[in-house]
Scaffold this motif. Structure first.
Motif, PDB file in Angstrom:
ATOM      1  N   SER A   1       0.846  -1.185   0.000  1.00  0.00           N
ATOM      2  CA  SER A   1       0.000   0.000   0.000  1.00  0.00           C
ATOM      3  C   SER A   1       0.883   1.236   0.000  1.00  0.00           C
ATOM      4  N   THR A   2       0.527   2.231  -0.809  1.00  0.00           N
ATOM      5  CA  THR A   2       1.294   3.480  -0.827  1.00  0.00           C
ATOM      6  C   THR A   2       0.695   4.521   0.109  1.00  0.00           C
ATOM      7  N   SER A   3      -0.309   4.119   0.871  1.00  0.00           N
ATOM      8  CA  SER A   3      -0.917   5.023   1.846  1.00  0.00           C
ATOM      9  C   SER A   3      -0.722   4.571   3.282  1.00  0.00           C
TER      10      SER A   3
ATOM     11  N   ALA B   1       2.851  -0.643   6.008  1.00  0.00           N
ATOM     12  CA  ALA B   1       3.205  -1.360   4.777  1.00  0.00           C
ATOM     13  C   ALA B   1       4.453  -0.764   4.142  1.00  0.00           C
ATOM     14  N   ILE B   2       4.550   0.560   4.131  1.00  0.00           N
ATOM     15  CA  ILE B   2       5.719   1.226   3.551  1.00  0.00           C
ATOM     16  C   ILE B   2       6.963   0.924   4.366  1.00  0.00           C
ATOM     17  N   ALA B   3       6.861   1.037   5.693  1.00  0.00           N
ATOM     18  CA  ALA B   3       8.009   0.771   6.561  1.00  0.00           C
ATOM     19  C   ALA B   3       8.455  -0.689   6.457  1.00  0.00           C
ATOM     20  N   ARG B   4       7.502  -1.589   6.389  1.00  0.00           N
ATOM     21  CA  ARG B   4       7.829  -3.011   6.295  1.00  0.00           C
ATOM     22  C   ARG B   4       8.545  -3.315   4.978  1.00  0.00           C
ATOM     23  N   ASN B   5       8.076  -2.722   3.895  1.00  0.00           N
ATOM     24  CA  ASN B   5       8.695  -2.943   2.590  1.00  0.00           C
ATOM     25  C   ASN B   5      10.129  -2.403   2.569  1.00  0.00           C
ATOM     26  N   ASP B   6      10.320  -1.209   3.117  1.00  0.00           N
ATOM     27  CA  ASP B   6      11.666  -0.634   3.187  1.00  0.00           C
ATOM     28  C   ASP B   6      12.599  -1.533   3.987  1.00  0.00           C
ATOM     29  N   TRP B   7      12.131  -1.969   5.164  1.00  0.00           N
ATOM     30  CA  TRP B   7      13.004  -2.736   6.048  1.00  0.00           C
ATOM     31  C   TRP B   7      13.314  -4.122   5.480  1.00  0.00           C
ATOM     32  N   ASN B   8      12.321  -4.782   4.918  1.00  0.00           N
ATOM     33  CA  ASN B   8      12.567  -6.112   4.360  1.00  0.00           C
ATOM     34  C   ASN B   8      13.645  -6.060   3.284  1.00  0.00           C
ATOM     35  N   ALA B   9      13.619  -5.024   2.464  1.00  0.00           N
ATOM     36  CA  ALA B   9      14.635  -4.890   1.417  1.00  0.00           C
ATOM     37  C   ALA B   9      16.004  -4.583   2.018  1.00  0.00           C
TER      38      ALA B   9
END
Length: 252
Positions: A14-16, A20-28
């Motif tokens: 989700s871009t809102s 979800a944004i923090a999780r995507n950043d951290w997983n990468a």
């Protein structure tokens, strides 16, 4: 892992949604094995200057958060972003040697007209994460930033059709973030990732975005510095003596 392509490679679910944004950043970030020297990866010729669209910040809350994290990350292999130079890059435009003053004036006029329909908004800065060559905060939500990016790139392309494309990535490659330190040597990633992980409960900070800036960017040693060419207000705000105030005629 190579340094080419956007980071993270995948978009968040989700871009809102902040989580979800923090999780995507951290997983990468957590999957990185090797860090790159930012100053070698991001080539910058001596004396070069370029035009960029920036969001800049002087929020005391954000400055305090950035300082706390910088003070906790004491590795010599990091170059901290000066606290008076915290920024979010929205889009590149081009070199000052190829873009004319007339083009910039036309661009500012066009962008100003289009940004009157964009209302000021708040951003959540944090938690801390990183990339292949930097330590940086996640930023959310992305939606208003994606809108700004789209408007500014379209305005730039329309004002400068002679350029093949504005400097920087297109919308599908745009990954909003706010950096606080740059890695200055090639090295294994595990030690820094562990140190960043210990700081992820620090913050976040909330900042208000009520204008964008067109800046002339230069590299000053191991930091980026700029001069503001134009500050363009969002929505019903007006620039007055370097400050921004709400225009009652444009308020809801």
């Amino acid at each position: 892992m190579t340094s080419s392509g956007p980071f993270p490679k995948l978009l968040p679910d989700s871009t809102s949604d902040t989580d979800a944004i923090a999780r995507n950043d951290w997983n990468a970030y957590a999957e990185i094995d090797f860090l790159r020297d930012h100053w070698s990866v991001k080539q910058w010729a001596p004396g070069h200057t370029g035009y960029y669209w920036y969001l800049t910040f002087d929020s005391p809350e954000l400055i305090e958060l950035a300082a706390e994290c910088q003070n906790a990350l004491t590795q010599d292999e990091l170059d901290n972003v000066p606290l008076d130079a915290l920024h979010l890059t929205l889009a590149g435009i081009g070199s000052t040697t190829t873009v004319t003053d007339e083009q910039i004036d036309n661009l500012v006029s066009l962008a100003r007209s289009r940004l009157t329909d964009v209302k000021p908004f708040d951003l959540t800065i944090g938690p801390l994460s990183g990339s292949r060559s930097a330590v940086r905060f996640s930023v959310s939500p992305w939606d208003p930033l994606l809108d700004l990016h789209r408007i500014l790139r379209a305005s730039t392309s329309e004002s400068m059709p002679s350029l093949s494309a504005p400097t920087g990535s297109g919308g599908s490659r745009f990954r909003p973030h706010l950096g606080i330190a740059y890695n200055n040597t090639d090295r294994a990633a595990a030690e820094l990732i562990e140190a960043v992980a210990a700081l992820r409960d620090t913050g976040p900070a909330t900042v208000r975005v009520n204008h964008v800036e067109l800046v002339v960017l230069r590299r000053d040693g191991h930091s980026y510095r700029w001069d503001t060419r134009a500050a363009i207000p969002l929505g019903g705000t007006t620039v007055l003596d370097g400050a921004l105030w709400a225009d009652p005629a444009g308020s809801e």
